[in-house]
Structures are given as C-alpha cells and as structure tokens.
Design an enzyme around this catalytic site. Structure first.
Site, mmCIF file in Angstrom:
data_model
loop_
_atom_site.group_PDB
_atom_site.id
_atom_site.type_symbol
_atom_site.label_atom_id
_atom_site.label_comp_id
_atom_site.label_asym_id
_atom_site.label_seq_id
_atom_site.Cartn_x
_atom_site.Cartn_y
_atom_site.Cartn_z
ATOM 1 N N SER A 112 26.575 6.137 -15.708
ATOM 2 C CA SER A 112 25.934 7.253 -16.400
ATOM 3 C C SER A 112 24.505 7.428 -15.870
ATOM 4 O O SER A 112 24.324 7.623 -14.669
ATOM 5 C CB SER A 112 25.989 7.017 -17.911
ATOM 6 O OG SER A 112 25.701 8.198 -18.622
ATOM 7 N N ASP A 252 36.445 12.109 -18.930
ATOM 8 C CA ASP A 252 35.011 11.818 -18.898
ATOM 9 C C ASP A 252 34.179 13.041 -19.260
ATOM 10 O O ASP A 252 34.480 14.163 -18.834
ATOM 11 C CB ASP A 252 34.648 11.373 -17.473
ATOM 12 C CG ASP A 252 33.445 10.468 -17.397
ATOM 13 O OD1 ASP A 252 32.508 10.647 -18.192
ATOM 14 O OD2 ASP A 252 33.464 9.580 -16.524
ATOM 15 N N HIS A 279 34.245 8.357 -20.484
ATOM 16 C CA HIS A 279 32.943 8.022 -19.920
ATOM 17 C C HIS A 279 32.742 6.515 -19.767
ATOM 18 O O HIS A 279 32.122 6.060 -18.805
ATOM 19 C CB HIS A 279 31.845 8.619 -20.808
ATOM 20 C CG HIS A 279 30.505 8.684 -20.173
ATOM 21 N ND1 HIS A 279 30.280 9.320 -18.964
ATOM 22 C CD2 HIS A 279 29.298 8.187 -20.570
ATOM 23 C CE1 HIS A 279 28.995 9.215 -18.647
ATOM 24 N NE2 HIS A 279 28.383 8.524 -19.601
#
Length: 302
Positions: A112, A252, A279
């Site tokens: 991320s 995601d 995610h």
C-alpha cells in the site's frame, strides 16, 4: 513452537528522533540470500499487519521490519505541522536506517503506502538495491481516488450517497457513515473474518494516534483529503533500474487502473494478481503471497 529465526529489536537515531526496528535473522542462513526491508502502509499503520512476511526468514533470509516515524514504536510527533509529513521525510528515514545497519545489498518490499514509498526509494537508484516488490499500491493518488469512486458506486444501494452526505458535512465519525466504511473494507481491504489480529493491532495504534494517517491520507482509505492527494510517481517510473514485482488482489481497492503504470513504465517488471484476495492479500492468502515473493526475491539475490 520455536521459529527457525531469532528476533532482535532496537531503535536507530534519525534526526532528533528514533526509528524502531525489528530484525529476524535465520538460524540457518542460506548462502546468497539477501536481507529484505519490509515497508508498512498507512501512512501510519505500523509494522504489525506486515509481520507475516517475517516467515521469509524460514527460507534463510534476514527480514527487517520497522515502524516509520510518527507511529508504532518509533517517535510520535503529534504536534508537527502538515508540511513536516512528506514522502521525502520517509525516504530519508529509510536511507538513514539502511546506512545505520550497513548492508551492501538488500531488497525492499512495500505494501500500500509502503509500495509507494518503495517506488520513491527505487527511482533514486540506490546502488545497494537488488529488487523492489510493490504490493497493493497505486502509482498515483488521482488514480486511487478514481478507483475508490467506482468501487463505492458498486456498494449496496444508498451507501455511496450516505457517505457523500456525511463527508460533505465533515461528520466522518458518524455511526451510519462508519457502517458504510466497514462494508467497503470487508469487500476491498481485508476479506478475512474475523479480522486478523495483526491488522487489528495496526489499526488500533493508528486510531490511538492518527497524526500521520489523517495528515497525509485522510479519515479512511477512500476519502483522501490529506497531503498525499496529489501524489504521483507515474512519470518517474522509468528511472526504476531494478527488477520489480507488482502484486495485487482480485478485489483490491488498488484496482488494475491504479497499478498498471508500474507495469507499463518500469523496464523490468513482473505482475501478479491473487485470485479471491483484496488489499491485504498477504493476510488473506499468506501462503500464496509469500510463495510468490520468496520466489521473486530468490531469483534476484545475485
């Protein structure tokens, strides 16, 4: 059960502050296996939810986690102004950390925001870097916002409109708003129920002291109103001169539109989509993700 690696923790001086670091060293090192730095997301989510990557040490590789400045076990600075919190700050912190440890060669892996930070590090072409792994990350926050808007529009009827109403009123702590956020998170952030404890721990520490997350990102994953909202690294990606893994989940919140620039613009790149994951693919399907990452790192140790 005793793990086949040994963990040490300490702090590293950075400016007038301290960066907390956790090093997992394999009890049986594999010749040629280079250390890997693990960069957490948020910004401000701390290392806890990334701990599954410590299992890479079972393959004979040193794994280095750390808490970025402002969160977890590193120095907290709740009174620092908005302009203090920049990507450049965290790039500087990483290079200070790497220099303090004194490694001649290493890999970096970020998830991320950590993947965004990994890209920022990679475009600076450090000579010790051997590979880059970018997991569940966007190449620009404009692309992230567009993807979030599309995913929000696909929530159950009325939820997107409800969230927009509370966002406009500045009431993102309202219980009705938060229930819609929870639904988005269940679909696109972590699909495991109950939520893995590592993720709970990272979230709790961020909520207890949310300076970095709220300043740079905003109140949640898809209402990005912080200082990162205009961030983009798209045009600089051809500078990445090391092999790069780009990994994302099928569901995601980092949709293909957000990470395709990494694939199109980095010269030496491999992309992988994890079926059925979102995610936090490494929490949902740790065996699959760790297998992909371990093979990629091994391919680029020399």
């Amino acid at each position: 059960m005793t793990e086949p690696w040994t963990v040490t923790e300490r702090t590293i001086p950075f400016r007038a502050y301290e960066t907390w670091i956790r090093i997992a060293e394999p009890n049986t090192p594999r010749p040629g296996a280079l250390p890997v730095f693990v960069l957490h997301g948020g910004p401000g989510m701390a290392h806890n939810y990334m701990l599954p990557f410590e299992r890479l040490a079972a393959a004979g590789r040193t794994v280095i986690h750390y808490d970025q400045l402002g969160c977890g076990n590193s120095t907290h600075l709740p009174d620092s102004p908005t302009e203090f919190w920049t990507p450049e700050l965290f790039v500087e912190e990483f290079f200070n950390l790497a220099a303090s440890i004194g490694l001649d060669e290493f890999h970096i892996l970020g998830q991320s925001w950590g993947g965004m930070l990994a890209a920022e590090i990679a475009i600076r072409q450090p000579t010790a870097l051997r590979s880059v792994s970018i997991l569940n990350s966007p190449a620009s926050m404009a692309l992230w916002a567009q993807a979030a808007a599309k995913l929000r529009s696909e929530l159950p009827t009325g939820m997107n409109e409800t969230m927009s109403k509370y966002e406009a009123a500045g009431k993102t702590n309202d219980a009705e708003y938060l229930s819609c956020v929870d639904e988005f998170y269940r679909r696109h952030v972590c699909r495991v129920e109950p939520t893995p404890m590592e993720f709970v721990e990272s979230t709790e520490q961020m909520e207890a002291e949310p300076t970095v997350y709220h300043t740079m990102n905003g109140p949640n994953e898809f209402h990005v109103i912080g200082s990162l909202k205009d961030w983009s690294i798209v045009e600089e990606l051809p500078k990445v001169n090391q092999p790069t893994l780009v990994l994302a989940g099928e569901y995601d919140e980092a949709t293909p539109a957000t990470w395709t620039p990494f694939v199109n613009k980095i010269p030496d790149v491999r992309s992988v989509v994890i079926d059925g994951a979102s995610h936090c693919a490494h929490l949902e399907q740790p065996g699959v993700v760790l297998g992909v990452v371990n093979d990629f790192l091994a391919d680029h140790d020399s």
